[in-house]
Structures are given as C-alpha cells and as structure tokens.
Write a protein that holds these residues in place. Structure first.
Motif, PDB file in Angstrom:
ATOM      1  N   GLU A 157       0.768  -1.212  -0.053  1.00 36.79           N
ATOM      2  CA  GLU A 157      -0.174   0.024  -0.002  1.00 36.79           C
ATOM      3  C   GLU A 157       0.892   1.230  -0.059  1.00 36.79           C
ATOM      4  N   GLY A 158       0.129   2.256  -0.166  1.00 36.71           N
ATOM      5  CA  GLY A 158       1.064   3.572  -0.160  1.00 36.71           C
ATOM      6  C   GLY A 158       1.596   3.900   1.090  1.00 36.71           C
ATOM      7  N   GLY A 159       1.007   3.626   2.287  1.00 34.97           N
ATOM      8  CA  GLY A 159       1.512   3.726   3.276  1.00 34.97           C
ATOM      9  C   GLY A 159       2.662   3.066   3.580  1.00 34.97           C
ATOM     10  N   ASP A 160       3.046   1.764   2.881  1.00 35.68           N
ATOM     11  CA  ASP A 160       3.851   1.034   3.298  1.00 35.68           C
ATOM     12  C   ASP A 160       5.162   1.401   2.304  1.00 35.68           C
ATOM     13  N   VAL A 161       5.085   1.921   1.151  1.00 38.60           N
ATOM     14  CA  VAL A 161       5.959   2.504   0.298  1.00 38.60           C
ATOM     15  C   VAL A 161       6.406   3.647   0.731  1.00 38.60           C
ATOM     16  N   THR A 162       5.739   4.605   1.377  1.00 37.97           N
ATOM     17  CA  THR A 162       6.289   5.907   1.983  1.00 37.97           C
ATOM     18  C   THR A 162       5.086   6.554   2.569  1.00 37.97           C
ATOM     19  N   GLY A 163       5.529   6.974   3.813  1.00 37.79           N
ATOM     20  CA  GLY A 163       4.428   7.737   4.739  1.00 37.79           C
ATOM     21  C   GLY A 163       4.427   9.262   4.737  1.00 37.79           C
ATOM     22  N   VAL A 164       5.425   9.631   3.919  1.00 43.52           N
ATOM     23  CA  VAL A 164       5.813  11.115   3.560  1.00 43.52           C
ATOM     24  C   VAL A 164       4.449  11.804   3.009  1.00 43.52           C
ATOM     25  N   PRO A 165       3.889  11.464   2.163  1.00 39.11           N
ATOM     26  CA  PRO A 165       2.527  12.371   1.461  1.00 39.11           C
ATOM     27  C   PRO A 165       1.748  12.609   2.578  1.00 39.11           C
TER      28      PRO A 165
END
Length: 214
Positions: free
Chosen positions: A69-77
């Motif tokens: 998921e997006g949160g696993d890839v990067t939490g910056v956004p």
C-alpha cells in the motif's frame, strides 16, 4: 501673465472599482484555495491506503503474489497532507508576516507530498522487504514488479495542495482573519465612571432638575 497648471482630478469611481475588483479576486481565491487544499489533502490521505505496487516472490519453490500500500511505500505524503490541512486552517488565524509564513508551509507541504509520491511510484524497497519477510530469506527480492496509478494520483493531489499555498501567498493578504474578530469581541468596553454627587457641577445639575442636593 500667470501660468495655469492642470491638476489631475481624483477619480473616486475608478478607485472604488479597483477596490471592488480586488475584493472579488480575494473572495474567489479564498474559495478556490479552500477547495484545492481540502480536496488535495483528502485524496492524499485516501490513496495512502490503496495498492501502489504489486509483484511476486519465490517462496518454497513456488511464487507468491505480494502487494504494498501507499503507506508501506512511503508515509511522507500522508504526513505532509496533515501538515497542509493544519496550515490551511492556520492561515486564517494569523495576519501579515505570519500569514505569509503559514502560506509558505502550505505550499511546501504540497510540493513535498507530490515529490515523495512521484518517487514512490518507482520504489521497490517496500515489496523487497515484504518478499524477504515472507520467504525468510533476507536477500530475497520481488519479481515482476508493477506499479498502479495511485502514486500518480497522489502526486496530482499534492500539486493541488501546492496550488492552494500559491494562492495563499498571492492573495492571502486580502483574505479575512479570525483573530481580528476575536480581538474585537474580547476587548472589554470602557466603563463610564459613576458621577460624584459632591462635585460642584453635579450639585448645580441637581438644582436644575429641581432636586434638593442636601
């Protein structure tokens, strides 16, 4: 022989028209900035829970489908989207230099979210870590890696937050401020001191009214 100089006559109607046009631009930019900022932050937060990357890993002589998921890839956004929302609200609570500073934070949070999401669209580290954990092999990597469109949707949402910050920087000085209204409501009224009946002028006023000052 005297000289007659032509003195320009003020044009109150022109000034009034310019002031009205500035106020209209301020209102339109305010509504647009609120829509862009709120929509951009909401989309970023929603897409962080969507699947960004997919692939397969070799496990026990077979293959296992994995996704991230997006949160696993990067939490910056998502983190910057929260910062952007806070800045969007705070821009109405400050004035002058403080408003410029908060508007800059809003714009930078949008730019950072867009950049982090764009870089995450080509990042395989989250799936590689998932492949290593699933297979029990620390050197395992993901195969047949593909990315969905969600990272690019998140990038576009970050750009919306950036545009809201740009509008705040450009037109924010014409926007209303909550602090001014609260200050006016909080400021106590000056109490009128009670009249002193022993003062000579008060005695004369009492006599004029037909009262006995004694």
């Amino acid at each position: 022989m005297g000289y007659v100089s032509a003195v320009p006559v003020p044009q109150p109607r022109a000034r009034s028209a310019n002031s009205s046009s500035t106020a209209d631009n301020g209102r339109r930019s305010l509504v647009l900035a609120l829509l862009l900022g709120a929509l951009g932050a909401a989309v970023v937060l929603l897409t962080s829970g969507q699947t960004w990357a997919e692939g397969t890993a070799q496990v026990g002589g077979g293959t296992l489908a994995l996704d991230a998921e997006g949160g696993d890839v990067t939490g910056v956004p998502s983190a910057l989207a929260v910062v952007g929302l806070a800045a969007l609200v705070a821009v109405f609570a400050v004035r002058r230099a403080g408003r410029v500073l908060v508007a800059a934070v809003l714009a930078l949070s949008g730019a950072g979210a867009a950049l982090a999401a764009f870089r995450g669209a080509y990042d395989s580290s989250a799936l590689d870590a998932e492949a290593a954990r699933t297979s029990g092999n620390a050197s395992a990597t993901i195969d047949a890696l593909t990315h969905t469109a969600w990272p690019f949707v998140t990038t576009g949402a970050g750009v919306l937050i950036l545009l809201a910050g740009v509008l705040a920087l450009r037109y924010g000085r014409h926007w209303p401020s909550m602090s001014g209204r609260y200050e006016r409501e909080a400021s106590p009224r000056k109490a009128t001191p009670p009249a002193n009946p022993d003062r000579p002028e008060e005695l004369w006023k009492a006599l004029d009214r037909g009262e006995d000052p004694t």
